[in-house]
Design a protein around this motif. Structure first.
Motif, PDB file in Angstrom:
ATOM      1  N   MET A   1       0.840  -1.183   0.000  1.00 19.35           N
ATOM      2  CA  MET A   1       0.000   0.000   0.000  1.00 19.35           C
ATOM      3  C   MET A   1       0.883   1.244   0.000  1.00 19.35           C
ATOM      4  O   MET A   1       1.891   1.294   0.679  1.00 19.35           O
ATOM      5  N   ILE A   2       0.470   2.226  -0.711  1.00 23.00           N
ATOM      6  CA  ILE A   2       1.191   3.489  -0.804  1.00 23.00           C
ATOM      7  C   ILE A   2       0.563   4.478   0.182  1.00 23.00           C
ATOM      8  O   ILE A   2      -0.640   4.745   0.089  1.00 23.00           O
ATOM      9  N   PRO A   3       1.362   5.000   1.133  1.00 24.67           N
ATOM     10  CA  PRO A   3       0.811   5.959   2.104  1.00 24.67           C
ATOM     11  C   PRO A   3       0.158   7.159   1.407  1.00 24.67           C
ATOM     12  O   PRO A   3       0.739   7.733   0.489  1.00 24.67           O
ATOM     13  N   GLY A   4      -1.032   7.515   1.829  1.00 20.35           N
ATOM     14  CA  GLY A   4      -1.739   8.661   1.278  1.00 20.35           C
ATOM     15  C   GLY A   4      -2.560   8.366   0.031  1.00 20.35           C
ATOM     16  O   GLY A   4      -3.290   9.225  -0.450  1.00 20.35           O
ATOM     17  N   LEU A   5      -2.448   7.162  -0.495  1.00 17.70           N
ATOM     18  CA  LEU A   5      -3.161   6.832  -1.735  1.00 17.70           C
ATOM     19  C   LEU A   5      -4.669   6.943  -1.580  1.00 17.70           C
ATOM     20  O   LEU A   5      -5.358   7.412  -2.482  1.00 17.70           O
ATOM     21  N   GLN A   6      -5.184   6.563  -0.423  1.00 21.36           N
ATOM     22  CA  GLN A   6      -6.629   6.614  -0.212  1.00 21.36           C
ATOM     23  C   GLN A   6      -7.186   8.038  -0.246  1.00 21.36           C
ATOM     24  O   GLN A   6      -8.360   8.245  -0.522  1.00 21.36           O
ATOM     25  N   SER A   7      -6.347   9.034   0.015  1.00 17.63           N
ATOM     26  CA  SER A   7      -6.820  10.421  -0.026  1.00 17.63           C
ATOM     27  C   SER A   7      -6.446  11.124  -1.336  1.00 17.63           C
ATOM     28  O   SER A   7      -6.763  12.299  -1.507  1.00 17.63           O
ATOM     29  N   PHE A   8      -5.808  10.415  -2.273  1.00 19.04           N
ATOM     30  CA  PHE A   8      -5.453  10.997  -3.569  1.00 19.04           C
ATOM     31  C   PHE A   8      -6.723  11.272  -4.369  1.00 19.04           C
ATOM     32  O   PHE A   8      -7.560  10.380  -4.545  1.00 19.04           O
ATOM     33  N   PRO A   9      -6.910  12.503  -4.862  1.00 16.45           N
ATOM     34  CA  PRO A   9      -8.163  12.853  -5.532  1.00 16.45           C
ATOM     35  C   PRO A   9      -8.268  12.386  -6.988  1.00 16.45           C
ATOM     36  O   PRO A   9      -9.343  12.425  -7.575  1.00 16.45           O
ATOM     37  N   GLY A  10      -7.171  11.927  -7.565  1.00  9.42           N
ATOM     38  CA  GLY A  10      -7.195  11.516  -8.971  1.00  9.42           C
ATOM     39  C   GLY A  10      -7.534  10.046  -9.157  1.00  9.42           C
ATOM     40  O   GLY A  10      -7.833   9.327  -8.208  1.00  9.42           O
ATOM     41  N   ASP A  11      -7.493   9.617 -10.406  1.00  7.14           N
ATOM     42  CA  ASP A  11      -7.742   8.213 -10.735  1.00  7.14           C
ATOM     43  C   ASP A  11      -6.490   7.388 -10.469  1.00  7.14           C
ATOM     44  O   ASP A  11      -5.371   7.832 -10.732  1.00  7.14           O
ATOM     45  N   VAL A  12      -6.677   6.192  -9.995  1.00  8.07           N
ATOM     46  CA  VAL A  12      -5.606   5.209  -9.848  1.00  8.07           C
ATOM     47  C   VAL A  12      -6.118   3.926 -10.484  1.00  8.07           C
ATOM     48  O   VAL A  12      -7.140   3.379 -10.045  1.00  8.07           O
ATOM     49  N   ILE A  13      -5.447   3.476 -11.544  1.00  7.65           N
ATOM     50  CA  ILE A  13      -5.893   2.248 -12.207  1.00  7.65           C
ATOM     51  C   ILE A  13      -4.698   1.330 -12.436  1.00  7.65           C
ATOM     52  O   ILE A  13      -3.557   1.776 -12.512  1.00  7.65           O
ATOM     53  N   HIS A  14      -4.970   0.053 -12.569  1.00  9.43           N
ATOM     54  CA  HIS A  14      -3.961  -0.941 -12.908  1.00  9.43           C
ATOM     55  C   HIS A  14      -3.885  -1.028 -14.432  1.00  9.43           C
ATOM     56  O   HIS A  14      -4.870  -0.756 -15.125  1.00  9.43           O
ATOM     57  N   SER A  15      -2.749  -1.407 -14.935  1.00  7.63           N
ATOM     58  CA  SER A  15      -2.571  -1.485 -16.384  1.00  7.63           C
ATOM     59  C   SER A  15      -3.585  -2.419 -17.051  1.00  7.63           C
ATOM     60  O   SER A  15      -3.955  -2.203 -18.206  1.00  7.63           O
ATOM     61  N   SER A  16      -4.061  -3.410 -16.332  1.00  7.62           N
ATOM     62  CA  SER A  16      -5.049  -4.336 -16.900  1.00  7.62           C
ATOM     63  C   SER A  16      -6.385  -3.653 -17.187  1.00  7.62           C
ATOM     64  O   SER A  16      -7.178  -4.149 -17.987  1.00  7.62           O
ATOM     65  N   SER A  17      -6.625  -2.491 -16.565  1.00  9.31           N
ATOM     66  CA  SER A  17      -7.871  -1.737 -16.781  1.00  9.31           C
ATOM     67  C   SER A  17      -7.703  -0.620 -17.798  1.00  9.31           C
ATOM     68  O   SER A  17      -8.677   0.019 -18.175  1.00  9.31           O
ATOM     69  N   TYR A  18      -6.463  -0.376 -18.235  1.00  5.50           N
ATOM     70  CA  TYR A  18      -6.192   0.730 -19.154  1.00  5.50           C
ATOM     71  C   TYR A  18      -6.713   0.405 -20.544  1.00  5.50           C
ATOM     72  O   TYR A  18      -6.485  -0.677 -21.068  1.00  5.50           O
ATOM     73  N   LYS A  19      -7.400   1.361 -21.152  1.00  2.00           N
ATOM     74  CA  LYS A  19      -7.933   1.176 -22.505  1.00  2.00           C
ATOM     75  C   LYS A  19      -7.318   2.149 -23.501  1.00  2.00           C
ATOM     76  O   LYS A  19      -6.915   1.758 -24.583  1.00  2.00           O
ATOM     77  N   SER A  20      -7.267   3.446 -23.148  1.00  3.73           N
ATOM     78  CA  SER A  20      -6.777   4.461 -24.071  1.00  3.73           C
ATOM     79  C   SER A  20      -6.405   5.726 -23.309  1.00  3.73           C
ATOM     80  O   SER A  20      -6.975   6.011 -22.251  1.00  3.73           O
ATOM     81  N   GLY A  21      -5.469   6.474 -23.872  1.00  2.35           N
ATOM     82  CA  GLY A  21      -5.066   7.735 -23.271  1.00  2.35           C
ATOM     83  C   GLY A  21      -5.955   8.895 -23.654  1.00  2.35           C
ATOM     84  O   GLY A  21      -5.749  10.025 -23.219  1.00  2.35           O
TER      85      GLY A  21
END
Length: 69
Positions: A1-21
């Motif tokens: 787990m990355i400290p502070g990640l739960q309060s990060f306001p942006g998107d966090v996705i795994h590469s398996s969920s990536y579709k397009s930029g």
């Protein structure tokens, strides 16, 4: 787990969920890792106009081949 990640306001996705930029155009995007999929995703993001940065945990092993003619 990355400290502070739960309060990060942006998107966090795994590469398996990536579709397009396409939906990240004009955004600052951090791609974490050093594998082939990370490099392809970072390239796609940049090609769609995202401000892309890559971070890796440890140095990447590089092989340099010199050709003398």
């Amino acid at each position: 787990m990355i400290p502070g990640l739960q309060s990060f306001p942006g998107d966090v996705i795994h590469s398996s969920s990536y579709k397009s930029g396409k939906s990240y155009s004009g955004m600052n995007v951090l791609v974490v890792g050093s594998g082939n999929s990370v490099m392809e995703i970072a390239y796609d993001l940049a090609a769609h106009g995202a401000n892309t940065s890559i971070i890796i945990r440890s140095p990447v092993c590089t092989h340099i081949i010199y050709y003398y003619f």
